[in-house]
Design a protein around this motif. Structure first.
Motif, PDB file in Angstrom:
ATOM      1  N   LYS A  11       0.835  -1.211   0.000  1.00 49.09           N
ATOM      2  CA  LYS A  11       0.000   0.000   0.000  1.00 49.09           C
ATOM      3  C   LYS A  11       0.869   1.260   0.000  1.00 49.09           C
ATOM      4  O   LYS A  11       0.515   2.278  -0.605  1.00 49.09           O
ATOM      5  CB  LYS A  11      -0.929   0.002   1.214  1.00 49.09           C
ATOM      6  N   LYS A  12       2.021   1.185   0.659  1.00 53.09           N
ATOM      7  CA  LYS A  12       2.933   2.329   0.639  1.00 53.09           C
ATOM      8  C   LYS A  12       3.484   2.555  -0.770  1.00 53.09           C
ATOM      9  O   LYS A  12       3.700   3.710  -1.177  1.00 53.09           O
ATOM     10  CB  LYS A  12       4.076   2.107   1.629  1.00 53.09           C
ATOM     11  N   LEU A  13       3.689   1.483  -1.507  1.00 51.90           N
ATOM     12  CA  LEU A  13       4.118   1.625  -2.903  1.00 51.90           C
ATOM     13  C   LEU A  13       3.067   2.364  -3.710  1.00 51.90           C
ATOM     14  O   LEU A  13       3.385   3.230  -4.548  1.00 51.90           O
ATOM     15  CB  LEU A  13       4.344   0.242  -3.526  1.00 51.90           C
ATOM     16  N   VAL A  14       1.806   2.010  -3.491  1.00 52.71           N
ATOM     17  CA  VAL A  14       0.710   2.679  -4.208  1.00 52.71           C
ATOM     18  C   VAL A  14       0.720   4.172  -3.896  1.00 52.71           C
ATOM     19  O   VAL A  14       0.591   5.023  -4.796  1.00 52.71           O
ATOM     20  CB  VAL A  14      -0.639   2.053  -3.821  1.00 52.71           C
ATOM     21  N   PHE A  15       0.901   4.500  -2.621  1.00 52.95           N
ATOM     22  CA  PHE A  15       0.935   5.909  -2.237  1.00 52.95           C
ATOM     23  C   PHE A  15       2.096   6.634  -2.911  1.00 52.95           C
ATOM     24  O   PHE A  15       1.940   7.754  -3.435  1.00 52.95           O
ATOM     25  CB  PHE A  15       1.041   6.029  -0.710  1.00 52.95           C
ATOM     26  N   LEU A  16       3.269   6.007  -2.949  1.00 56.16           N
ATOM     27  CA  LEU A  16       4.453   6.632  -3.540  1.00 56.16           C
ATOM     28  C   LEU A  16       4.343   6.749  -5.056  1.00 56.16           C
ATOM     29  O   LEU A  16       5.022   7.585  -5.664  1.00 56.16           O
ATOM     30  CB  LEU A  16       5.703   5.816  -3.175  1.00 56.16           C
ATOM     31  N   ALA A  17       3.473   5.907  -5.661  1.00 59.72           N
ATOM     32  CA  ALA A  17       3.333   5.917  -7.119  1.00 59.72           C
ATOM     33  C   ALA A  17       1.992   6.496  -7.554  1.00 59.72           C
ATOM     34  O   ALA A  17       1.495   6.187  -8.639  1.00 59.72           O
ATOM     35  CB  ALA A  17       3.493   4.490  -7.657  1.00 59.72           C
ATOM     36  N   ARG A  18       1.392   7.353  -6.710  1.00 62.95           N
ATOM     37  CA  ARG A  18       0.117   7.942  -7.113  1.00 62.95           C
ATOM     38  C   ARG A  18       0.284   8.865  -8.321  1.00 62.95           C
ATOM     39  O   ARG A  18      -0.666   9.140  -9.041  1.00 62.95           O
ATOM     40  CB  ARG A  18      -0.515   8.668  -5.931  1.00 62.95           C
ATOM     41  N   LYS A  19       1.511   9.329  -8.539  1.00 66.09           N
ATOM     42  CA  LYS A  19       1.870  10.028  -9.781  1.00 66.09           C
ATOM     43  C   LYS A  19       2.978   9.233 -10.454  1.00 66.09           C
ATOM     44  O   LYS A  19       3.739   8.521  -9.778  1.00 66.09           O
ATOM     45  CB  LYS A  19       2.358  11.448  -9.488  1.00 66.09           C
ATOM     46  N   PRO A  20       3.101   9.282 -11.775  1.00 66.73           N
ATOM     47  CA  PRO A  20       4.138   8.492 -12.462  1.00 66.73           C
ATOM     48  C   PRO A  20       5.528   8.758 -11.875  1.00 66.73           C
ATOM     49  O   PRO A  20       5.890   9.895 -11.578  1.00 66.73           O
ATOM     50  CB  PRO A  20       4.035   8.984 -13.907  1.00 66.73           C
ATOM     51  N   VAL A  21       6.299   7.690 -11.696  1.00 69.30           N
ATOM     52  CA  VAL A  21       7.630   7.793 -11.104  1.00 69.30           C
ATOM     53  C   VAL A  21       8.504   6.691 -11.697  1.00 69.30           C
ATOM     54  O   VAL A  21       8.041   5.585 -11.960  1.00 69.30           O
ATOM     55  CB  VAL A  21       7.547   7.679  -9.564  1.00 69.30           C
ATOM     56  N   ASP A  22       9.777   7.004 -11.920  1.00 63.49           N
ATOM     57  CA  ASP A  22      10.678   5.953 -12.409  1.00 63.49           C
ATOM     58  C   ASP A  22      10.973   4.976 -11.279  1.00 63.49           C
ATOM     59  O   ASP A  22      10.999   5.350 -10.102  1.00 63.49           O
ATOM     60  CB  ASP A  22      11.955   6.565 -12.977  1.00 63.49           C
ATOM     61  N   THR A  23      11.178   3.702 -11.620  1.00 64.27           N
ATOM     62  CA  THR A  23      11.314   2.668 -10.595  1.00 64.27           C
ATOM     63  C   THR A  23      12.565   2.865  -9.743  1.00 64.27           C
ATOM     64  O   THR A  23      12.587   2.472  -8.579  1.00 64.27           O
ATOM     65  CB  THR A  23      11.341   1.259 -11.228  1.00 64.27           C
TER      66      THR A  23
ATOM     67  N   MET B  43      12.448   2.292   0.177  1.00 65.53           N
ATOM     68  CA  MET B  43      13.400   1.839   1.204  1.00 65.53           C
ATOM     69  C   MET B  43      13.617   2.909   2.274  1.00 65.53           C
ATOM     70  O   MET B  43      13.963   2.585   3.419  1.00 65.53           O
ATOM     71  CB  MET B  43      14.721   1.450   0.547  1.00 65.53           C
ATOM     72  N   GLU B  44      13.417   4.172   1.927  1.00 67.68           N
ATOM     73  CA  GLU B  44      13.540   5.246   2.922  1.00 67.68           C
ATOM     74  C   GLU B  44      12.393   5.187   3.930  1.00 67.68           C
ATOM     75  O   GLU B  44      12.587   5.387   5.133  1.00 67.68           O
ATOM     76  CB  GLU B  44      13.572   6.603   2.226  1.00 67.68           C
ATOM     77  N   VAL B  45      11.168   4.903   3.434  1.00 64.08           N
ATOM     78  CA  VAL B  45      10.019   4.858   4.347  1.00 64.08           C
ATOM     79  C   VAL B  45       9.926   3.519   5.072  1.00 64.08           C
ATOM     80  O   VAL B  45       9.230   3.396   6.074  1.00 64.08           O
ATOM     81  CB  VAL B  45       8.694   5.136   3.598  1.00 64.08           C
ATOM     82  N   GLU B  46      10.625   2.506   4.560  1.00 67.99           N
ATOM     83  CA  GLU B  46      10.625   1.180   5.189  1.00 67.99           C
ATOM     84  C   GLU B  46      12.065   0.680   5.283  1.00 67.99           C
ATOM     85  O   GLU B  46      12.533  -0.126   4.475  1.00 67.99           O
ATOM     86  CB  GLU B  46       9.768   0.210   4.369  1.00 67.99           C
ATOM     87  N   PRO B  47      12.827   1.153   6.278  1.00 70.02           N
ATOM     88  CA  PRO B  47      14.272   0.858   6.371  1.00 70.02           C
ATOM     89  C   PRO B  47      14.606  -0.628   6.530  1.00 70.02           C
ATOM     90  O   PRO B  47      15.739  -1.031   6.292  1.00 70.02           O
ATOM     91  CB  PRO B  47      14.712   1.650   7.609  1.00 70.02           C
ATOM     92  N   THR B  48      13.623  -1.450   6.951  1.00 65.79           N
ATOM     93  CA  THR B  48      13.924  -2.882   7.129  1.00 65.79           C
ATOM     94  C   THR B  48      14.052  -3.618   5.791  1.00 65.79           C
ATOM     95  O   THR B  48      14.553  -4.743   5.747  1.00 65.79           O
ATOM     96  CB  THR B  48      12.818  -3.556   7.956  1.00 65.79           C
ATOM     97  N   LEU B  49      13.603  -3.002   4.701  1.00 61.19           N
ATOM     98  CA  LEU B  49      13.655  -3.646   3.387  1.00 61.19           C
ATOM     99  C   LEU B  49      15.055  -3.582   2.789  1.00 61.19           C
ATOM    100  O   LEU B  49      15.715  -2.539   2.853  1.00 61.19           O
ATOM    101  CB  LEU B  49      12.702  -2.953   2.419  1.00 61.19           C
ATOM    102  N   ASP B  50      15.499  -4.684   2.194  1.00 56.98           N
ATOM    103  CA  ASP B  50      16.694  -4.597   1.372  1.00 56.98           C
ATOM    104  C   ASP B  50      16.279  -4.344  -0.070  1.00 56.98           C
ATOM    105  O   ASP B  50      15.093  -4.399  -0.423  1.00 56.98           O
ATOM    106  CB  ASP B  50      17.562  -5.856   1.503  1.00 56.98           C
ATOM    107  N   LYS B  51      17.247  -4.045  -0.919  1.00 55.14           N
ATOM    108  CA  LYS B  51      16.938  -3.658  -2.297  1.00 55.14           C
ATOM    109  C   LYS B  51      16.240  -4.778  -3.063  1.00 55.14           C
ATOM    110  O   LYS B  51      15.313  -4.525  -3.849  1.00 55.14           O
ATOM    111  CB  LYS B  51      18.222  -3.241  -3.023  1.00 55.14           C
ATOM    112  N   ASN B  52      16.656  -6.007  -2.830  1.00 54.70           N
ATOM    113  CA  ASN B  52      16.054  -7.126  -3.550  1.00 54.70           C
ATOM    114  C   ASN B  52      14.583  -7.284  -3.199  1.00 54.70           C
ATOM    115  O   ASN B  52      13.742  -7.515  -4.066  1.00 54.70           O
ATOM    116  CB  ASN B  52      16.807  -8.424  -3.239  1.00 54.70           C
ATOM    117  N   SER B  53      14.258  -7.148  -1.900  1.00 48.11           N
ATOM    118  CA  SER B  53      12.871  -7.270  -1.472  1.00 48.11           C
ATOM    119  C   SER B  53      12.021  -6.120  -2.033  1.00 48.11           C
ATOM    120  O   SER B  53      10.878  -6.321  -2.454  1.00 48.11           O
ATOM    121  CB  SER B  53      12.792  -7.293   0.050  1.00 48.11           C
ATOM    122  N   ALA B  54      12.581  -4.922  -2.037  1.00 50.52           N
ATOM    123  CA  ALA B  54      11.861  -3.781  -2.599  1.00 50.52           C
ATOM    124  C   ALA B  54      11.597  -3.999  -4.088  1.00 50.52           C
ATOM    125  O   ALA B  54      10.493  -3.733  -4.599  1.00 50.52           O
ATOM    126  CB  ALA B  54      12.665  -2.509  -2.380  1.00 50.52           C
TER     127      ALA B  54
END
Length: 546
Positions: free
Chosen positions: A497-509, A517-528
């Motif tokens: 759901k946080k991804l949806v919020f961050l992508a409510r406007k077009p954004v490059d991946t 990863m900034e809003v969810e520091p426990t995530l590593d890059k692969n999981s994101a």
């Protein structure tokens, strides 16, 4: 190394239903001894499927119900390994067989663990034709000083050393670039407080009684031992004047009902004039009765499948003298002339025909070819049997010495404490961890690299995405994408759901993943990265084509 909790981990249940074989018995008894000795605060099992977990839980409920009730045993799905290793300071991981997953477990530790805990695994049978590949997996640059293969016998340890030497020669592998795990020697054990000598129940040979020779184990000419040399040795004794009525051969253990070797053996025994009784697949209670009613234990192993010899340790626990072939781990267990008698063996120094044939034949076929050129010298075997058959005092002294040796060196508490000491010693070995973090294992497929060209394109940092129609409904609680069994360990709907919020406007991946990863520091890059792809797959995100 000390932590607030000492946690022992494994990938294996150490418990398998089915036919009673030496490896299964050793594994389940090790686990029982480890849990009863209770040297750790928690025990974590990462199992392959729910069936394994249910069977293990049922077994543990019978063995150590108090540890389950206290929540000190945890059963995980193996897919939870990366996350658990990243957040849990394990004391060690120990596997029930070094052949299965030990190098890949070390690789996972290198990648995710904050501190490199010891990873160990145990040898069992070593002679299967495909084990060259299994030991080749152990030779990789990610091995550290805290990795070890535990060898149950010194001959088994030499065999593992020979594996590594042969593989390096065959593949031209430099030892500095392809190190092996360390090797440690710790034997298997028995429950010496349960397996105890019985009260003498009969008179012995000098008073006209019958001496009972017990053979216990797999009853097969292509697995463990060929019994015909033993029958020939007894026939030789009878021809030299020993009364056939003074000896009974008791043959007990596991064999299939349809095995055509059993009728052949019965005919051979009858023709040799040997009195034999056969006990197939005895229960534990029947096994104890068999050992306690025996006078001499006999095991004439001639097969490279045998590595240790747990039945010899069991015989010693019951206070029996042993006549055994001087072969493999038997010479670790028996002190010749003190706790039993070892019979010399002769074998080949090269096996070129079997070497070529074994990879394309069944294991029982090539093991038979190997065993039939391994000699247990019949004259020496007959002499050893006669010495013990004719001397009650020698049987008693050797049996007493065998019992003392087993209690001192081969009881399970003694063995498990050796493991605990090994894990502590491995912790003390210095390891510079960071250089090992990103070393891939050469036999772990890089799926993205090998199969990445199958898709039309890859997810690149400059690909622009935005919330899809399903994603907007999902964010508002009006749609619920399907999360298959097992995916809940990988994908978190609330994070999505946080991804949806961050992508409510077009954004490059690239930017989306960085913000995620900034809003969810426990995530590593692969999981994101995985969350983004899964969201694209389920219409939570969509590629912006404008």
């Amino acid at each position: 190394m000390s932590h607030s909790k000492r946690i022992w981990g494994t990938l294996d249940p150490f418990f398998e239903p089915g036919p009673v074989l030496g490896r299964k018995v050793a594994n389940v008894k090790f686990l029982g001894a480890l849990l009863k000795l209770d040297l750790f605060d928690e025990y974590h099992f990462f199992l392959a499927d729910r069936r394994q977990g249910n069977a293990l839980r049922e077994h543990l409920q019978k063995v150590v119900p108090e540890l389950l009730e206290d929540g000190r045993i945890a059963l995980f799905d193996r897919r939870e390994l990366p996350g658990c290793i990243a957040r849990t300071p394990y004391h060690c991981f120990h596997l029930s067989d070094c052949i299965t997953s030990q190098p890949h477990m070390a690789r996972m530790r290198n990648k995710y663990s904050r501190a490199f805990f010891p990873v160990t695994g145990t040898i069992h049978s070593l002679s299967y034709a495909d084990f060259g590949g299994a030991f080749l997996r152990h030779l990789w640059p990610g091995n550290t000083a805290r990795d070890a293969i535990v060898c149950s016998s010194r001959p088994g340890q030499v065999a593992v050393e020979n594996f590594f030497e042969w593989l390096r020669e065959s593949y031209s592998l430099d030892v500095s670039h392809f190190p092996a795990p360390g090797l440690a020697h710790i034997p298997l054990g028995v429950e010496s407080d349960v397996l105890t000598p019985g009260e003498p129940s009969k008179e012995h040979a000098e008073d006209g009684g019958t001496i009972r020779l017990l053979v216990f184990g797999r009853i097969s000419h292509h697995s463990k031992m060929d019994l015909l040399p033993l029958v020939r040795a007894l026939h030789r004794l009878f021809a030299n004047g020993l009364d056939p009525a003074s000896v009974e051969l008791v043959l007990a253990g596991w064999a299939a009902d349809e095995d055509d070797f059993i009728p052949t053996l019965k005919d051979y025994v009858a023709n040799a004039g040997v009195c034999m009784s056969l006990r197939l697949r005895p229960t534990e209670a029947e096994k104890v009765e068999l050992f306690r009613s025996a006078d001499i234990f006999v095991s004439v192993a001639d097969n490279p499948q045998e590595t240790f010899g747990i039945t010899l340790v069991e015989a010693g626990a019951f206070g029996l003298p042993v006549v055994a072939s001087d072969y493999d781990g038997y010479r670790d267990i028996i002190i010749d002339g003190e706790t039993g008698l070892l019979v010399e063996t002769i074998g080949p120094d090269a096996t070129p025909d079997v070497d070529v044939l074994a990879p394309v034949t069944f294991d029982n076929q090539y093991h038979l070819l190997l065993a039939q050129r391994t000699v247990v010298e019949i004259p020496a075997l007959a002499h050893a049997l006669r010495m013990l058959i004719e001397s009650a005092s020698l049987r008693r002294s050797m049996g007493d010495a065998a019992r003392q040796r087993i209690e001192k060196h081969f009881s399970w508490p003694v063995v498990v404490r050796q493991y605990a000491a090994l894990w502590e010693e491995l912790w003390k070995r210095p390891v510079e961890e960071e250089p090992f973090r990103d070393i891939p294992h050469p036999q772990a497929l890089p799926y993205g690299r090998i199969f990445g060209h199958y898709t039309s394109r890859s997810l690149s940092p400059d690909m622009v995405v935005r919330a899809g129609r399903t994603g907007e409904a999902f964010y508002r609680g009006k749609d619920f994408p399907t999360l298959y069994s097992g995916m809940s360990m990988i994908i978190d709907p609330e994070l999505t759901k946080k991804l949806v919020f961050l992508a409510r406007k077009p954004v490059d991946t690239g930017s989306l993943i960085r913000k995620f990863m900034e809003v969810e520091p426990t995530l590593d890059k692969n999981s994101a990265h995985y969350h983004v792809l899964w969201s694209l797959k389920h219409d939570i995100l969509e590629r912006d084509r404008d």
